[in-house]
Motif scaffolding. Structure first.
Motif, PDB file in Angstrom:
ATOM      1  N   LEU A   1       0.568  -1.270   0.065  1.00 56.48           N
ATOM      2  CA  LEU A   1       0.142   0.239  -0.109  1.00 56.48           C
ATOM      3  C   LEU A   1       0.970   1.230   0.066  1.00 56.48           C
ATOM      4  N   MET A   2       0.895   2.434  -1.035  1.00 59.66           N
ATOM      5  CA  MET A   2       1.468   3.688  -0.582  1.00 59.66           C
ATOM      6  C   MET A   2       1.225   4.419  -1.926  1.00 59.66           C
ATOM      7  N   THR A   3       1.561   6.257  -1.726  1.00 53.12           N
ATOM      8  CA  THR A   3       0.928   6.892  -2.005  1.00 53.12           C
ATOM      9  C   THR A   3       1.679   6.403  -3.632  1.00 53.12           C
ATOM     10  N   LEU A   4       0.945   7.449  -4.690  1.00 55.94           N
ATOM     11  CA  LEU A   4       1.270   7.146  -6.055  1.00 55.94           C
ATOM     12  C   LEU A   4       2.309   7.846  -6.144  1.00 55.94           C
ATOM     13  N   HIS A   5       2.479   8.754  -5.018  1.00 58.00           N
ATOM     14  CA  HIS A   5       3.812   9.181  -5.261  1.00 58.00           C
ATOM     15  C   HIS A   5       5.350   8.290  -5.185  1.00 58.00           C
ATOM     16  N   SER A   6       5.230   7.380  -4.222  1.00 59.48           N
ATOM     17  CA  SER A   6       6.097   6.303  -3.659  1.00 59.48           C
ATOM     18  C   SER A   6       6.162   5.776  -4.952  1.00 59.48           C
ATOM     19  N   ALA A   7       5.213   5.387  -5.786  1.00 62.27           N
ATOM     20  CA  ALA A   7       5.270   4.341  -6.733  1.00 62.27           C
ATOM     21  C   ALA A   7       5.678   5.040  -7.841  1.00 62.27           C
ATOM     22  N   LYS A   8       6.709   5.706  -8.359  1.00 65.88           N
ATOM     23  CA  LYS A   8       7.347   5.956  -9.159  1.00 65.88           C
ATOM     24  C   LYS A   8       8.211   5.131  -9.197  1.00 65.88           C
ATOM     25  N   GLY A   9       8.550   4.764 -10.759  1.00 65.50           N
ATOM     26  CA  GLY A   9       9.416   3.353 -11.214  1.00 65.50           C
ATOM     27  C   GLY A   9       9.449   1.728 -11.035  1.00 65.50           C
ATOM     28  N   LEU A  10       8.205   1.501 -10.009  1.00 66.61           N
ATOM     29  CA  LEU A  10       7.783   0.048  -9.789  1.00 66.61           C
ATOM     30  C   LEU A  10       7.386  -0.066 -10.796  1.00 66.61           C
ATOM     31  N   GLU A  11       7.095  -2.051 -10.690  1.00 69.12           N
ATOM     32  CA  GLU A  11       5.640  -1.943 -11.741  1.00 69.12           C
ATOM     33  C   GLU A  11       5.524  -3.545 -10.462  1.00 69.12           C
ATOM     34  N   PHE A  12       3.885  -3.416 -10.914  1.00 68.25           N
ATOM     35  CA  PHE A  12       3.560  -4.545 -10.455  1.00 68.25           C
ATOM     36  C   PHE A  12       2.403  -5.421 -11.254  1.00 68.25           C
ATOM     37  N   MET A  13       2.243  -6.913 -11.134  1.00 69.32           N
ATOM     38  CA  MET A  13       1.613  -7.174 -12.152  1.00 69.32           C
ATOM     39  C   MET A  13      -0.320  -6.380 -11.982  1.00 69.32           C
ATOM     40  N   ALA A  14      -0.521  -5.801 -10.730  1.00 70.30           N
ATOM     41  CA  ALA A  14      -1.996  -5.964 -10.355  1.00 70.30           C
ATOM     42  C   ALA A  14      -1.988  -4.038  -9.791  1.00 70.30           C
ATOM     43  N   ILE A  15      -2.897  -3.778 -10.543  1.00 72.16           N
ATOM     44  CA  ILE A  15      -2.765  -2.206  -9.720  1.00 72.16           C
ATOM     45  C   ILE A  15      -3.884  -2.110  -9.190  1.00 72.16           C
ATOM     46  N   PHE A  16      -4.290  -1.397  -8.239  1.00 70.02           N
ATOM     47  CA  PHE A  16      -5.753  -1.059  -7.555  1.00 70.02           C
ATOM     48  C   PHE A  16      -5.517   0.204  -7.222  1.00 70.02           C
ATOM     49  N   MET A  17      -5.762   1.387  -8.172  1.00 79.40           N
ATOM     50  CA  MET A  17      -5.258   3.536  -7.673  1.00 79.40           C
ATOM     51  C   MET A  17      -6.988   3.252  -7.530  1.00 79.40           C
ATOM     52  N   VAL A  18      -6.872   3.977  -6.368  1.00 77.79           N
ATOM     53  CA  VAL A  18      -8.479   4.177  -5.598  1.00 77.79           C
ATOM     54  C   VAL A  18      -8.951   5.145  -4.920  1.00 77.79           C
ATOM     55  N   GLY A  19      -9.705   5.039  -4.902  1.00 73.95           N
ATOM     56  CA  GLY A  19     -10.277   7.267  -4.758  1.00 73.95           C
ATOM     57  C   GLY A  19     -10.138   7.900  -5.510  1.00 73.95           C
ATOM     58  N   LEU A  20     -10.599   7.621  -6.948  1.00 75.02           N
ATOM     59  CA  LEU A  20     -10.563   8.453  -8.300  1.00 75.02           C
ATOM     60  C   LEU A  20     -11.791   9.223  -7.636  1.00 75.02           C
ATOM     61  N   GLU A  21     -12.176  10.676  -7.386  1.00 75.22           N
ATOM     62  CA  GLU A  21     -12.893  11.482  -7.423  1.00 75.22           C
ATOM     63  C   GLU A  21     -12.299  12.796  -6.941  1.00 75.22           C
ATOM     64  N   ASP A  22     -13.117  13.898  -8.339  1.00 74.24           N
ATOM     65  CA  ASP A  22     -12.892  14.479  -8.410  1.00 74.24           C
ATOM     66  C   ASP A  22     -12.987  15.642  -6.721  1.00 74.24           C
ATOM     67  N   GLY A  23     -11.493  16.192  -6.970  1.00 73.41           N
ATOM     68  CA  GLY A  23     -11.205  16.430  -5.526  1.00 73.41           C
ATOM     69  C   GLY A  23     -10.333  16.316  -4.628  1.00 73.41           C
ATOM     70  N   LEU A  24     -10.140  14.460  -4.792  1.00 73.96           N
ATOM     71  CA  LEU A  24      -9.451  14.002  -4.266  1.00 73.96           C
ATOM     72  C   LEU A  24      -8.031  13.845  -5.106  1.00 73.96           C
ATOM     73  N   PHE A  25      -8.594  13.546  -5.955  1.00 72.56           N
ATOM     74  CA  PHE A  25      -7.513  12.769  -7.005  1.00 72.56           C
ATOM     75  C   PHE A  25      -8.044  13.261  -8.411  1.00 72.56           C
ATOM     76  N   PRO A  26      -7.942  14.467  -9.151  1.00 74.94           N
ATOM     77  CA  PRO A  26      -7.502  15.141  -9.227  1.00 74.94           C
ATOM     78  C   PRO A  26      -7.286  15.806  -7.691  1.00 74.94           C
ATOM     79  N   LEU A  27      -7.197  16.829  -6.326  1.00 72.23           N
ATOM     80  CA  LEU A  27      -7.003  17.126  -5.415  1.00 72.23           C
ATOM     81  C   LEU A  27      -7.445  18.400  -5.521  1.00 72.23           C
ATOM     82  N   GLY A  28      -8.372  19.153  -4.636  1.00 72.98           N
ATOM     83  CA  GLY A  28      -9.156  19.830  -4.728  1.00 72.98           C
ATOM     84  C   GLY A  28      -8.231  21.226  -5.737  1.00 72.98           C
TER      85      GLY A  28
END
Ligand code: ATP
Ligand code: MG
Length: 731
Positions: free
Chosen positions: A552-579
């Motif tokens: 579990l990590m922030t999108l920023h920390s994930a840079k350069g990494l790779e995984f078989m499956a990614i779960f990108m969560v909280g896709l709401e305007d105001g949260l991602f993208p931030l308000g």
């Protein structure tokens, strides 16, 4: 000589690996093998006998990336890499300063202040200048100083440019902060690079020495370098100009830390004669994932644009899961993870979120399901209070000038030394131009203090002095153990908090174990070196690939990494993208790059999710992230798990089924739009979840910024952002 490492590269990659001389820019999209090229290039330089390991420096952004890079190089070279520098900008500079600091008037036993220490010092300065803490908050002043340093502006330069009351006062704080750091023999994080650059700039001999030594410089993730890092590279590159940078302008995500995308965009101007190689084949992701990510990033204007293709199959569709609440979202994601476990190990999957706070809901459900996980970016081990207290003692033992550490521990564990006594002591130290610890050795001259505080301070000195004397004669593990025992920390921690105390004691034991391990593995296991190492440690370094755990990590920390499956969560305007990004086109593009980074971490499966209500805005409803709307509908398969779907609710993102693709149970190719707003006219009757029934009396703005004046029976007149209010039109 057989060059197996070249056999695993495509022709473009091979060209990039073997073009060793002169400046080279490799600009390419995610997963195209940039990092692989960089490591192969180091192997190539060494195997071809062009240089010795100590002639090469490879830099990147995180310790984890650096460690991985080193491992990859070692495996290509079967071992001998002794003397090779593979590190982050910060640790390279810390090492350089550890050797050369006397050239800029610092001793080699300087301490490194982390963010908390730096903020404490800013607070001290604000107080000492008699400024109001509410007008000048230490966070905002610290941010200003940090961004000035990233632009290579010292306090004097900052002061020259300052205009108006706020900036002028901030400049004064910066000046005092700068002076105090020097007096404490301390560097903050920004200083590591800033001062290393100053050192190289002002000392020709040292500069030439490094330039001659470092014949080949390689930089990964170049798109995220800021001005000071750029200057560092400029000073380190000798006349040979053998600099190779790799990056992707679409993955620049550290603007808020001063990352300057123009560094990569201007590389060819900066280094005349630079060769540019583009890599276009992606080896990481399915075609669906690649097309989805590319379609979103295509909406950005600040980019060069590039082609990216893959030989990998179309693969599964992107799965979008819609939920009512954050807790429902966590449940859906965990269900999805459970079903993916048939194909993948847990360590091949990661949940990525925009803000750290989002992890809590997932943690709760993961524990309930007994799914092992590792979380990054929360409070790091070395940031825990009990550990920081011990570290503050160690910093003070290492460097008696360190006033900030002194202040942290002079009354911890409690020994009756009050805030006022410390203020008086600090004033006395300032008058005499000595450190606070030194001031304690001259208490008899200090008229500001009464006899009781003097006795207590003297006792404190009696406690620390023997440790200062011993610090270079006992191994650090023993030193820390003795210190902890002498302070009686285990008993105190359990007494302070019978519930959490035990685990805090265990943390301290773990810390001692880390020191013992450092002593055993380091070539120079001094206290100074141990402190330097842990101050640059982040919790991403604890990444444990052996155990099978979900990440579990922030999108920023994930840079350069790779995984078989990614779960990108909280896709709401105001949260991602931030308000705050919604109003600012540059910020919005940065958020979109972050989406691109997140999506392209996935090799085979990409899941996206959102919650209609997160409690972030109280009763207000959330609308799906605009990035969802930018995805080509044909690539997305939606599962709508929401129950709350009022008939004519404004912003309830009515779904409009597109022609169904294949025989899946989920609705395929669904996309969302805000419902027409014409229905919200003055005169219409609405139902608000909190205020009840009301009549619209006025309408202002449109779309995202539509505001309504509503008269609610029993509540009265209210002005409401339509975007956030879950309004139901009832008449
Ligand atoms: P990012 O932009 O995310 O940092 P990158 O461009 O650095 O990505 P790498 O991480 O180097 O890409 O490579 C992505 C994946 O593709 C890795 O798993 C890597 O091993 C693999 N790969 C790269 N080049 C090749 C190749 N020529 N043949 C097979 N696999 C490759
Ligand atoms: Mg990479």
């Amino acid at each position: 000589m057989k060059q197996e490492y070249l056999d695993n590269l495509n022709p473009k990659q091979k060209e990039a690996v073997t073009a060793t001389e002169g400046p080279l820019l490799i600009i390419a999209g995610a997963g195209s093998g940039k990092t692989r090229v960089l490591t192969s290039r180091v192997a190539h330089i060494l195997k071809s006998g062009l240089a010795e390991p100590f002639n090469i420096m490879a830099v990147t952004f995180t310790n984890k990336a650096a460690r991985e890079m080193k491992e990859r190089i070692e495996s290509l070279l079967e071992g001998n890499t002794y003397g090779l520098t593979v590190s982050t900008f910060h640790s390279f500079c810390a090492m350089l300063l550890r050797r050369e600091a006397p050239a800029i008037g610092y001793p080699t036993n300087f301490v490194i202040y982390d963010e908390d220490d730096a903020k404490a010092l800013v607070k001290n300065c604000i107080d000492q200048l008699g400024l109001s803490r509410t007008q000048f908050t230490f966070q905002s002043v610290r941010r200003k100083i940090s961004s000035a340093k990233n632009k290579m502006e010292n306090a004097a330069t900052f002061a020259q440019k300052a205009s108006g009351y706020f900036e002028t006062r901030t400049a004064e704080i910066y000046q005092m902060y700068e002076r105090r750091l020097t007096e404490c023999y301390a560097f903050d994080f920004d200083d590591l690079i800033f001062q290393a650059v100053r050192l190289l700039k002002e000392n020709e001999n040292i500069r030439l020495n490094y330039q001659n030594k470092l014949k080949y410089i390689l930089v990964d993730e170049y798109q995220d370098t800021n001005h000071s890092q750029y200057s560092l590279l400029k000073f380190l590159i000798g006349p040979h100009h053998n600099i190779c940078v790799v990056g992707d302008e679409d993955q620049s995500i550290y603007r808020w830390r001063g990352a300057d995308i123009s560094n990569i965009l201007n590389f060819e101007k900066d280094f005349p004669g630079a060769k540019v190689i583009k890599l276009e084949q992606n080896y990481r992701s399915t075609r669906t994932i690649l097309e989805a990510a590319s379609a979103v990033i295509a909406n950005n204007e600040a980019r060069k644009g590039k082609i990216l293709w893959t030989e990998i199959d179309q693969g599964d569709p992107v799965r979008l899961i819609l939920n009512d609440t954050a807790s429902d979202e966590a449940k859906s994601i965990i269900d999805a993870i459970e079903s993916c476990r048939q194909k993948y190990m847990l360590k091949d999957m990661a949940i990525l979120y925009r803000t750290n706070a989002q992890s809590r809901a997932f943690e709760e459900h993961l524990r309930r399901h007994n799914l092992p996980y590792q979380i990054f970016g929360s409070v790091s081990f070395y940031q825990r209070k009990e550990i920081k207290d011990v570290i503050a003692y160690l910093k003070l033992l290492a460097n008696g000038k360190d006033d900030i550490s002194f202040q942290r521990i002079v009354n911890y564990p409690k020994r009756g030394i009050g805030e006022t006594s410390i203020v008086h002591l600090r004033e006395f130290a300032a008058q005499k131009n000595i450190s606070i610890l030194e001031a304690c050795g001259r208490l008899e001259e200090c008229d500001q203090l009464g006899s009781r505080p003097k006795t207590l301070l003297a006792k404190f000195i009696d406690l620390v002095e023997p440790f200062i004397e011993q610090k270079n004669f006992v191994d650090i593990g023993t030193l820390i153990q003795q210190l902890v025992d002498k302070l009686g920390l285990p008993e105190i921690l359990i007494e302070e908090d019978p519930v959490m105390g035990q685990s805090r004691v265990e943390n301290i034991d773990e810390f001692i174990a880390a020191a013992v391990e450092f002593a055993a593995s380091s070539t120079e296991p001094t206290l100074d070196n141990f402190l330097a190492e842990i101050s640059l440690y982040t919790d991403l370094d604890k990444y444990d690939e052996i155990e099978d755990k979900l990440s579990l990590m922030t999108l920023h920390s994930a840079k350069g990494l790779e995984f078989m499956a990614i779960f990108m969560v909280g896709l709401e305007d105001g949260l991602f993208p931030l308000g705050r990004a919604i109003e600012d086109p540059l910020e919005l593009e940065e958020e979109r790059r972050l989406f691109y980074v997140g999506a392209t971490r996935a090799k085979r499966n990409l899941f996206l999710s959102m919650a209609a209500s997160r409690g972030r805005y109280g009763e207000m409803g959330a609308i799906p992230s605009r990035f969802i709307k930018e995805l080509p509908p044909g690539l997305v398969e939606t599962s709508d798990n929401r129950h709350y779907q009022p008939e004519r609710s404004y912003n309830s993102y009515q779904s409009r089924p597109k022609p169904v693709q294949s025989g899946t149970s989920a609705k395929s190719g669904v996309y969302y739009e805000y419902e027409e707003e014409e229905i919200l006219r003055p005169g219409c009757i609405v139902q608000h979840p909190t205020f009840g029934r009301g009549k619209v009396t006025g309408v202002e703005g449109a779309g995202e910024s539509l505001r309504l004046d509503i008269y609610f029976t029993g509540v009265g007149q209210k002005r409401i952002m339509a975007k956030f209010a879950r309004l139901k039109v009832v008449g």
